[in-house]
Design a protein around this motif. Sequence first.
Motif, PDB file in Angstrom:
ATOM      1  N   GLU A   1       0.813  -1.216   0.000  1.00  0.00           N
ATOM      2  CA  GLU A   1       0.000   0.000   0.000  1.00  0.00           C
ATOM      3  C   GLU A   1       0.849   1.269   0.000  1.00  0.00           C
ATOM      4  OE1 GLU A   1      -3.671   1.986   2.502  1.00  0.00           O
ATOM      5  OE2 GLU A   1      -3.121  -0.096   2.835  1.00  0.00           O
ATOM      6  N   HIS A   2       1.955   1.268   0.759  1.00  0.00           N
ATOM      7  CA  HIS A   2       2.786   2.461   0.864  1.00  0.00           C
ATOM      8  C   HIS A   2       4.232   2.252   0.438  1.00  0.00           C
ATOM      9  CE1 HIS A   2      -0.464   4.451   2.939  1.00  0.00           C
ATOM     10  NE2 HIS A   2      -0.570   3.399   3.747  1.00  0.00           N
ATOM     11  N   ALA A   3       4.624   0.996   0.241  1.00  0.00           N
ATOM     12  CA  ALA A   3       6.036   0.724  -0.027  1.00  0.00           C
ATOM     13  C   ALA A   3       6.191  -0.534  -0.872  1.00  0.00           C
ATOM     14  CB  ALA A   3       6.792   0.552   1.290  1.00  0.00           C
ATOM     15  N   LEU A   4       7.355  -0.642  -1.473  1.00  0.00           N
ATOM     16  CA  LEU A   4       7.752  -1.851  -2.191  1.00  0.00           C
ATOM     17  C   LEU A   4       8.520  -2.716  -1.200  1.00  0.00           C
ATOM     18  CD1 LEU A   4       8.024  -3.337  -4.967  1.00  0.00           C
ATOM     19  CD2 LEU A   4      10.253  -2.198  -5.175  1.00  0.00           C
ATOM     20  N   ARG A   5       8.014  -3.913  -0.937  1.00  0.00           N
ATOM     21  CA  ARG A   5       8.665  -4.833  -0.014  1.00  0.00           C
ATOM     22  C   ARG A   5       9.688  -5.658  -0.778  1.00  0.00           C
ATOM     23  NH1 ARG A   5       4.292  -7.549   2.190  1.00  0.00           N
ATOM     24  NH2 ARG A   5       4.819  -9.514   1.192  1.00  0.00           N
ATOM     25  N   VAL A   6      10.853  -5.857  -0.169  1.00  0.00           N
ATOM     26  CA  VAL A   6      11.949  -6.637  -0.746  1.00  0.00           C
ATOM     27  C   VAL A   6      12.193  -7.815   0.185  1.00  0.00           C
ATOM     28  CG1 VAL A   6      14.374  -6.582  -1.457  1.00  0.00           C
ATOM     29  CG2 VAL A   6      12.978  -4.500  -1.607  1.00  0.00           C
ATOM     30  N   GLU A   7      12.177  -9.034  -0.360  1.00  0.00           N
ATOM     31  CA  GLU A   7      12.399 -10.237   0.444  1.00  0.00           C
ATOM     32  C   GLU A   7      13.241 -11.233  -0.338  1.00  0.00           C
ATOM     33  OE1 GLU A   7       8.574 -11.895   1.303  1.00  0.00           O
ATOM     34  OE2 GLU A   7       8.039 -10.282   2.683  1.00  0.00           O
ATOM     35  N   ALA A   8      14.244 -11.799   0.323  1.00  0.00           N
ATOM     36  CA  ALA A   8      15.068 -12.824  -0.317  1.00  0.00           C
ATOM     37  C   ALA A   8      15.483 -13.860   0.723  1.00  0.00           C
ATOM     38  CB  ALA A   8      16.306 -12.200  -0.950  1.00  0.00           C
ATOM     39  N   PHE A   9      15.227 -15.126   0.412  1.00  0.00           N
ATOM     40  CA  PHE A   9      15.668 -16.217   1.274  1.00  0.00           C
ATOM     41  C   PHE A   9      17.178 -16.355   1.146  1.00  0.00           C
ATOM     42  CE2 PHE A   9      16.860 -20.702   1.682  1.00  0.00           C
ATOM     43  CZ  PHE A   9      16.398 -20.972   2.964  1.00  0.00           C
ATOM     44  N   VAL A  10      17.872 -16.490   2.300  1.00  0.00           N
ATOM     45  CA  VAL A  10      19.323 -16.636   2.283  1.00  0.00           C
ATOM     46  C   VAL A  10      19.742 -18.051   2.667  1.00  0.00           C
ATOM     47  CG1 VAL A  10      21.524 -15.776   3.199  1.00  0.00           C
ATOM     48  CG2 VAL A  10      19.636 -14.182   2.781  1.00  0.00           C
ATOM     49  N   CYS A  11      19.287 -18.546   3.821  1.00  0.00           N
ATOM     50  CA  CYS A  11      19.593 -19.921   4.204  1.00  0.00           C
ATOM     51  C   CYS A  11      18.607 -20.413   5.260  1.00  0.00           C
ATOM     52  CB  CYS A  11      21.040 -20.087   4.688  1.00  0.00           C
ATOM     53  SG  CYS A  11      21.424 -19.434   6.319  1.00  0.00           S
ATOM     54  N   ARG A  12      18.503 -21.725   5.375  1.00  0.00           N
ATOM     55  CA  ARG A  12      17.568 -22.294   6.337  1.00  0.00           C
ATOM     56  C   ARG A  12      18.115 -22.111   7.748  1.00  0.00           C
ATOM     57  NH1 ARG A  12      18.999 -27.213   8.410  1.00  0.00           N
ATOM     58  NH2 ARG A  12      20.546 -28.427   7.301  1.00  0.00           N
TER      59      ARG A  12
ATOM     60  N   GLY B   1      13.292 -19.715  12.126  1.00  0.00           N
ATOM     61  CA  GLY B   1      14.714 -19.397  12.184  1.00  0.00           C
ATOM     62  C   GLY B   1      15.415 -19.353  10.845  1.00  0.00           C
ATOM     63  N   ASP B   2      14.675 -19.482   9.736  1.00  0.00           N
ATOM     64  CA  ASP B   2      15.295 -19.328   8.412  1.00  0.00           C
ATOM     65  C   ASP B   2      15.727 -17.880   8.246  1.00  0.00           C
ATOM     66  OD1 ASP B   2      14.735 -21.983   7.901  1.00  0.00           O
ATOM     67  OD2 ASP B   2      13.034 -21.574   6.588  1.00  0.00           O
ATOM     68  N   VAL B   3      16.833 -17.670   7.533  1.00  0.00           N
ATOM     69  CA  VAL B   3      17.424 -16.334   7.374  1.00  0.00           C
ATOM     70  C   VAL B   3      16.983 -15.717   6.054  1.00  0.00           C
ATOM     71  CG1 VAL B   3      19.597 -15.039   7.220  1.00  0.00           C
ATOM     72  CG2 VAL B   3      19.426 -17.023   8.758  1.00  0.00           C
ATOM     73  N   TYR B   4      16.555 -14.467   6.116  1.00  0.00           N
ATOM     74  CA  TYR B   4      16.114 -13.698   4.955  1.00  0.00           C
ATOM     75  C   TYR B   4      16.807 -12.348   4.936  1.00  0.00           C
ATOM     76  CZ  TYR B   4      12.198 -16.912   4.296  1.00  0.00           C
ATOM     77  OH  TYR B   4      11.439 -18.023   4.057  1.00  0.00           O
ATOM     78  N   LEU B   5      16.791 -11.718   3.777  1.00  0.00           N
ATOM     79  CA  LEU B   5      17.096 -10.301   3.659  1.00  0.00           C
ATOM     80  C   LEU B   5      15.765  -9.623   3.384  1.00  0.00           C
ATOM     81  CD1 LEU B   5      20.300 -10.507   1.490  1.00  0.00           C
ATOM     82  CD2 LEU B   5      20.150  -9.393   3.723  1.00  0.00           C
ATOM     83  N   THR B   6      15.453  -8.581   4.146  1.00  0.00           N
ATOM     84  CA  THR B   6      14.179  -7.882   3.969  1.00  0.00           C
ATOM     85  C   THR B   6      14.392  -6.377   4.004  1.00  0.00           C
ATOM     86  OG1 THR B   6      13.729  -7.973   6.357  1.00  0.00           O
ATOM     87  CG2 THR B   6      12.801  -9.737   5.006  1.00  0.00           C
ATOM     88  N   GLY B   7      13.512  -5.670   3.295  1.00  0.00           N
ATOM     89  CA  GLY B   7      13.576  -4.215   3.298  1.00  0.00           C
ATOM     90  C   GLY B   7      12.322  -3.623   2.685  1.00  0.00           C
ATOM     91  N   ARG B   8      12.225  -2.314   2.731  1.00  0.00           N
ATOM     92  CA  ARG B   8      11.090  -1.603   2.149  1.00  0.00           C
ATOM     93  C   ARG B   8      11.584  -0.321   1.490  1.00  0.00           C
ATOM     94  NH1 ARG B   8       7.401  -4.554   4.123  1.00  0.00           N
ATOM     95  NH2 ARG B   8       6.508  -4.778   6.132  1.00  0.00           N
ATOM     96  N   LEU B   9      10.995  -0.029   0.340  1.00  0.00           N
ATOM     97  CA  LEU B   9      11.255   1.232  -0.364  1.00  0.00           C
ATOM     98  C   LEU B   9       9.937   1.976  -0.498  1.00  0.00           C
ATOM     99  CD1 LEU B   9      13.370   0.126  -3.479  1.00  0.00           C
ATOM    100  CD2 LEU B   9      14.181   1.366  -1.494  1.00  0.00           C
ATOM    101  N   PRO B  10       9.885   3.250  -0.120  1.00  0.00           N
ATOM    102  CA  PRO B  10       8.654   4.002  -0.356  1.00  0.00           C
ATOM    103  C   PRO B  10       8.394   4.082  -1.862  1.00  0.00           C
ATOM    104  CG  PRO B  10      10.393   5.444   0.469  1.00  0.00           C
ATOM    105  CD  PRO B  10      10.934   4.050   0.482  1.00  0.00           C
ATOM    106  N   HIS B  11       7.134   4.167  -2.229  1.00  0.00           N
ATOM    107  CA  HIS B  11       6.792   4.213  -3.661  1.00  0.00           C
ATOM    108  C   HIS B  11       7.582   5.289  -4.403  1.00  0.00           C
ATOM    109  CE1 HIS B  11       2.616   2.172  -2.998  1.00  0.00           C
ATOM    110  NE2 HIS B  11       3.625   1.332  -2.877  1.00  0.00           N
ATOM    111  N   ALA B  12       7.783   6.442  -3.786  1.00  0.00           N
ATOM    112  CA  ALA B  12       8.497   7.545  -4.446  1.00  0.00           C
ATOM    113  C   ALA B  12       9.953   7.189  -4.764  1.00  0.00           C
ATOM    114  CB  ALA B  12       8.443   8.797  -3.577  1.00  0.00           C
ATOM    115  N   ALA B  13      10.510   6.222  -4.047  1.00  0.00           N
ATOM    116  CA  ALA B  13      11.912   5.834  -4.261  1.00  0.00           C
ATOM    117  C   ALA B  13      12.068   4.732  -5.305  1.00  0.00           C
ATOM    118  CB  ALA B  13      12.532   5.375  -2.943  1.00  0.00           C
ATOM    119  N   VAL B  14      10.973   4.243  -5.860  1.00  0.00           N
ATOM    120  CA  VAL B  14      11.043   3.152  -6.837  1.00  0.00           C
ATOM    121  C   VAL B  14      11.401   3.739  -8.203  1.00  0.00           C
ATOM    122  CG1 VAL B  14       9.813   1.253  -7.943  1.00  0.00           C
ATOM    123  CG2 VAL B  14       9.421   1.743  -5.520  1.00  0.00           C
TER     124      VAL B  14
END
Length: 190
Positions: free
Chosen positions: A52-63, A94-107
């Motif tokens: 709704e307000h941001a672009l979500r970034v998600e990536a699996f890294v390891c179990r 306990g799986d490891v991820y990389l996560t982040g958010r970008l506001p729509h204006a930053a896309v």
Amino acid sequence: MTDRTVLELDAVIEQTLRDSELVHEHPAPGRWLIDLPGTKKLKTVCGLIVGEHALRVEAFVCRQPDENREQLWTFLLQHNARMYGVAYSIDSVGDVYLTGRLPHAAVTPEEIDRILGAVLSYADDHFNAMLEIGFGTSIRREWEWRVKRGESLRNLEAFAAFADPARRPDADATRRPDAGPTRRPPPQQA
């Protein structure tokens, strides 16, 4: 969020991925799966989800790690302080991820490229260290099993200094003269 916002952001993402020649899927409006090719971690799949307000970034890294959980969490948290756009996180098992958010204006194409580069770098650069910390016993056991049976060690070579008893620092007294260096290089700073 309007359908127009999703369509506009999808257009920016699609053009960026096409220009970067990255393999990707677009399973639904506002949802993207991108294959990021690495060297230590051969492929990291990164999801981009328009919220709704941001672009979500998600990536699996390891179990989840088999051992040394606290040591691994400390390693990841220490790196989080120096990272751009994403951070290490764990899910409920306990799986490891990389996560982040970008506001729509930053896309923008530049920011998408930058954030995908960060995901690839953090997943790939730290992957072997994470495996050594969280799966060291399993790696050593696999190494020994393969050596005993004369199996290929090719896909374990990155762990030779760690897994091969003749190359470990604690093996100095019994090491073979031709075994190469006995000390692992210091960990890389991000």
